[in-house]
Design a protein around this motif. Structure first.
Motif, PDB file in Angstrom:
ATOM      1  N   LYS A  59     113.529-186.881 -72.161  1.00 38.44           N
ATOM      2  CA  LYS A  59     112.208-186.498 -72.658  1.00 38.44           C
ATOM      3  C   LYS A  59     111.577-185.460 -71.727  1.00 38.44           C
ATOM      4  CE  LYS A  59     109.447-189.954 -73.723  1.00 38.44           C
ATOM      5  NZ  LYS A  59     108.377-190.974 -73.758  1.00 38.44           N
ATOM      6  N   MET A  60     111.615-185.712 -70.436  1.00 39.01           N
ATOM      7  CA  MET A  60     111.025-184.770 -69.491  1.00 39.01           C
ATOM      8  C   MET A  60     111.814-183.466 -69.455  1.00 39.01           C
ATOM      9  SD  MET A  60     109.748-185.278 -65.636  1.00 39.01           S
ATOM     10  CE  MET A  60     109.089-183.908 -64.703  1.00 39.01           C
ATOM     11  N   ALA A  61     113.132-183.551 -69.501  1.00 42.28           N
ATOM     12  CA  ALA A  61     113.962-182.340 -69.479  1.00 42.28           C
ATOM     13  C   ALA A  61     113.661-181.465 -70.692  1.00 42.28           C
ATOM     14  CB  ALA A  61     115.442-182.710 -69.423  1.00 42.28           C
ATOM     15  N   ALA A  62     113.514-182.076 -71.865  1.00 45.61           N
ATOM     16  CA  ALA A  62     113.221-181.305 -73.081  1.00 45.61           C
ATOM     17  C   ALA A  62     111.844-180.659 -72.990  1.00 45.61           C
ATOM     18  CB  ALA A  62     113.297-182.217 -74.307  1.00 45.61           C
ATOM     19  N   ALA A  63     110.864-181.396 -72.479  1.00 46.11           N
ATOM     20  CA  ALA A  63     109.522-180.833 -72.326  1.00 46.11           C
ATOM     21  C   ALA A  63     109.536-179.692 -71.310  1.00 46.11           C
ATOM     22  CB  ALA A  63     108.536-181.923 -71.907  1.00 46.11           C
ATOM     23  N   LEU A  64     110.246-179.858 -70.196  1.00 47.63           N
ATOM     24  CA  LEU A  64     110.364-178.779 -69.214  1.00 47.63           C
ATOM     25  C   LEU A  64     111.015-177.546 -69.830  1.00 47.63           C
ATOM     26  CD1 LEU A  64     111.461-180.590 -65.936  1.00 47.63           C
ATOM     27  CD2 LEU A  64     109.369-179.269 -66.284  1.00 47.63           C
ATOM     28  N   PHE A  65     112.023-177.766 -70.653  1.00 44.13           N
ATOM     29  CA  PHE A  65     112.704-176.656 -71.312  1.00 44.13           C
ATOM     30  C   PHE A  65     111.715-175.848 -72.149  1.00 44.13           C
ATOM     31  CE2 PHE A  65     115.286-174.681 -74.628  1.00 44.13           C
ATOM     32  CZ  PHE A  65     116.270-174.075 -73.866  1.00 44.13           C
ATOM     33  N   LEU A  66     110.860-176.529 -72.887  1.00 46.24           N
ATOM     34  CA  LEU A  66     109.874-175.844 -73.723  1.00 46.24           C
ATOM     35  C   LEU A  66     108.775-175.197 -72.898  1.00 46.24           C
ATOM     36  CD1 LEU A  66     109.645-178.496 -76.544  1.00 46.24           C
ATOM     37  CD2 LEU A  66     110.536-176.172 -76.784  1.00 46.24           C
ATOM     38  N   LEU A  67     108.295-175.885 -71.890  1.00 48.43           N
ATOM     39  CA  LEU A  67     107.191-175.353 -71.084  1.00 48.43           C
ATOM     40  C   LEU A  67     107.611-174.155 -70.237  1.00 48.43           C
ATOM     41  CD1 LEU A  67     105.552-178.718 -69.974  1.00 48.43           C
ATOM     42  CD2 LEU A  67     104.686-177.107 -71.693  1.00 48.43           C
ATOM     43  N   THR A  68     108.888-174.048 -69.909  1.00 51.26           N
ATOM     44  CA  THR A  68     109.368-172.907 -69.122  1.00 51.26           C
ATOM     45  C   THR A  68     109.778-171.726 -69.989  1.00 51.26           C
ATOM     46  OG1 THR A  68     111.607-173.856 -69.019  1.00 51.26           O
ATOM     47  CG2 THR A  68     110.122-174.301 -67.138  1.00 51.26           C
ATOM     48  N   ALA A  69     109.703-171.867 -71.304  1.00 58.71           N
ATOM     49  CA  ALA A  69     110.132-170.795 -72.215  1.00 58.71           C
ATOM     50  C   ALA A  69     109.195-169.593 -72.195  1.00 58.71           C
ATOM     51  CB  ALA A  69     110.257-171.327 -73.643  1.00 58.71           C
ATOM     52  N   ASP A  70     107.951-169.814 -71.812  1.00 59.73           N
ATOM     53  CA  ASP A  70     106.959-168.740 -71.800  1.00 59.73           C
ATOM     54  C   ASP A  70     106.284-168.713 -70.432  1.00 59.73           C
ATOM     55  OD1 ASP A  70     105.148-166.869 -73.603  1.00 59.73           O
ATOM     56  OD2 ASP A  70     103.799-168.065 -72.337  1.00 59.73           O
ATOM     57  N   THR A  71     106.256-167.558 -69.795  1.00 61.49           N
ATOM     58  CA  THR A  71     105.716-167.438 -68.435  1.00 61.49           C
ATOM     59  C   THR A  71     104.246-167.843 -68.363  1.00 61.49           C
ATOM     60  OG1 THR A  71     107.283-165.667 -67.995  1.00 61.49           O
ATOM     61  CG2 THR A  71     105.432-165.864 -66.484  1.00 61.49           C
ATOM     62  N   ARG A  72     103.450-167.391 -69.303  1.00 64.78           N
ATOM     63  CA  ARG A  72     102.018-167.735 -69.288  1.00 64.78           C
ATOM     64  C   ARG A  72     101.826-169.240 -69.472  1.00 64.78           C
ATOM     65  NH1 ARG A  72      97.729-164.259 -72.487  1.00 64.78           N
ATOM     66  NH2 ARG A  72      98.415-162.896 -70.842  1.00 64.78           N
ATOM     67  N   LEU A  73     102.569-169.819 -70.391  1.00 62.61           N
ATOM     68  CA  LEU A  73     102.501-171.271 -70.602  1.00 62.61           C
ATOM     69  C   LEU A  73     102.917-172.002 -69.327  1.00 62.61           C
ATOM     70  CD1 LEU A  73     102.213-173.839 -72.282  1.00 62.61           C
ATOM     71  CD2 LEU A  73     104.504-173.390 -73.203  1.00 62.61           C
ATOM     72  N   TRP A  74     103.998-171.561 -68.701  1.00 62.50           N
ATOM     73  CA  TRP A  74     104.472-172.235 -67.494  1.00 62.50           C
ATOM     74  C   TRP A  74     103.425-172.175 -66.379  1.00 62.50           C
ATOM     75  CZ3 TRP A  74     106.969-176.035 -65.918  1.00 62.50           C
ATOM     76  CH2 TRP A  74     107.244-176.196 -64.572  1.00 62.50           C
ATOM     77  N   HIS A  75     102.791-171.037 -66.193  1.00 61.57           N
ATOM     78  CA  HIS A  75     101.780-170.916 -65.135  1.00 61.57           C
ATOM     79  C   HIS A  75     100.622-171.888 -65.361  1.00 61.57           C
ATOM     80  CE1 HIS A  75     103.704-167.807 -62.924  1.00 61.57           C
ATOM     81  NE2 HIS A  75     103.656-166.937 -63.913  1.00 61.57           N
ATOM     82  N   GLN A  76     100.335-172.194 -66.613  1.00 58.27           N
ATOM     83  CA  GLN A  76      99.268-173.140 -66.918  1.00 58.27           C
ATOM     84  C   GLN A  76      99.743-174.586 -66.844  1.00 58.27           C
ATOM     85  OE1 GLN A  76      96.761-172.012 -70.310  1.00 58.27           O
ATOM     86  NE2 GLN A  76      97.723-169.998 -70.223  1.00 58.27           N
ATOM     87  N   ALA A  77     101.052-174.799 -66.960  1.00 59.34           N
ATOM     88  CA  ALA A  77     101.610-176.159 -66.987  1.00 59.34           C
ATOM     89  C   ALA A  77     102.081-176.657 -65.629  1.00 59.34           C
ATOM     90  CB  ALA A  77     102.788-176.213 -67.969  1.00 59.34           C
ATOM     91  N   GLU A  78     102.535-175.760 -64.772  1.00 62.64           N
ATOM     92  CA  GLU A  78     103.252-176.190 -63.571  1.00 62.64           C
ATOM     93  C   GLU A  78     102.462-177.120 -62.658  1.00 62.64           C
ATOM     94  OE1 GLU A  78     104.510-172.988 -60.955  1.00 62.64           O
ATOM     95  OE2 GLU A  78     102.887-171.753 -61.710  1.00 62.64           O
ATOM     96  N   ASN A  79     101.157-177.001 -62.613  1.00 63.43           N
ATOM     97  CA  ASN A  79     100.364-177.897 -61.764  1.00 63.43           C
ATOM     98  C   ASN A  79     100.202-179.294 -62.359  1.00 63.43           C
ATOM     99  OD1 ASN A  79      99.965-175.961 -59.776  1.00 63.43           O
ATOM    100  ND2 ASN A  79      98.177-175.129 -60.815  1.00 63.43           N
ATOM    101  N   HIS A  80     100.677-179.487 -63.580  1.00 62.73           N
ATOM    102  CA  HIS A  80     100.576-180.788 -64.244  1.00 62.73           C
ATOM    103  C   HIS A  80     101.927-181.503 -64.299  1.00 62.73           C
ATOM    104  CE1 HIS A  80      96.501-179.792 -65.446  1.00 62.73           C
ATOM    105  NE2 HIS A  80      96.960-178.602 -65.793  1.00 62.73           N
ATOM    106  N   ILE A  81     102.907-180.973 -63.566  1.00 63.66           N
ATOM    107  CA  ILE A  81     104.249-181.542 -63.570  1.00 63.66           C
ATOM    108  C   ILE A  81     104.437-182.344 -62.291  1.00 63.66           C
ATOM    109  CG2 ILE A  81     106.718-181.051 -63.742  1.00 63.66           C
ATOM    110  CD1 ILE A  81     105.113-179.923 -66.127  1.00 63.66           C
TER     111      ILE A  81
END
Length: 133
Positions: A25-47
């Motif tokens: 579950k976490m691996a799949a969510a990480l895969f999606l969240l890392t697909a877009d740079t802007r999305l990742w920058h907003q998500a990384e502090n919540h991982i």
């Protein structure tokens, strides 16, 4: 594995090494969240090490494809069902490449990284063709 682009591949591989042994579950969510740079920058502090605080994420200024990745990651993490299959099958919403990225995330969620690692997409061939080796 099918990535959105080279940057997605590099970023996901880095994150999955850091979160070695995490759930499908976490691996799949990480895969999606890392697909877009802007999305990742907003998500990384919540991982966290073994969890994603997706409820605390408030993504902003995402394009439609990045928002679909976020919404699917949220659905995977929380069990919600905000993204419909009809949305995923709409070519006006998702490019063929993003569709394949989402399918890869679903493969990771259902069968794990080893199954997704066997999935290949060869550029230059018919974009509808997938080959599993």
């Amino acid at each position: 594995m099918i990535f959105r682009n080279d940057n997605h591949g590099v970023l996901f591989e880095k994150e999955i090494r850091y979160h070695k042994g995490c759930s499908r579950k976490m691996a799949a969510a990480l895969f999606l969240l890392t697909a877009d740079t802007r999305l990742w920058h907003q998500a990384e502090n919540h991982i966290g090490t073994n969890e994603i605080d997706i409820a605390a994420m408030k993504p902003r200024r995402l394009d439609a494809m990045a928002y679909v990745c976020y919404a699917l990651a949220r659905d995977i993490v929380t069990g919600s069902k905000t993204v419909a299959l009809t949305d995923l099958a709409d070519p006006s919403l998702l490019s063929p490449r993003y569709f394949l990225v989402i399918q890869t995330a679903m493969l990771i969620r259902g069968y794990g990284l080893s199954a997704a690692n066997r999935l290949l997409f060869t550029e230059g061939r018919n974009q509808d063709e997938l080959r599993q080796e």
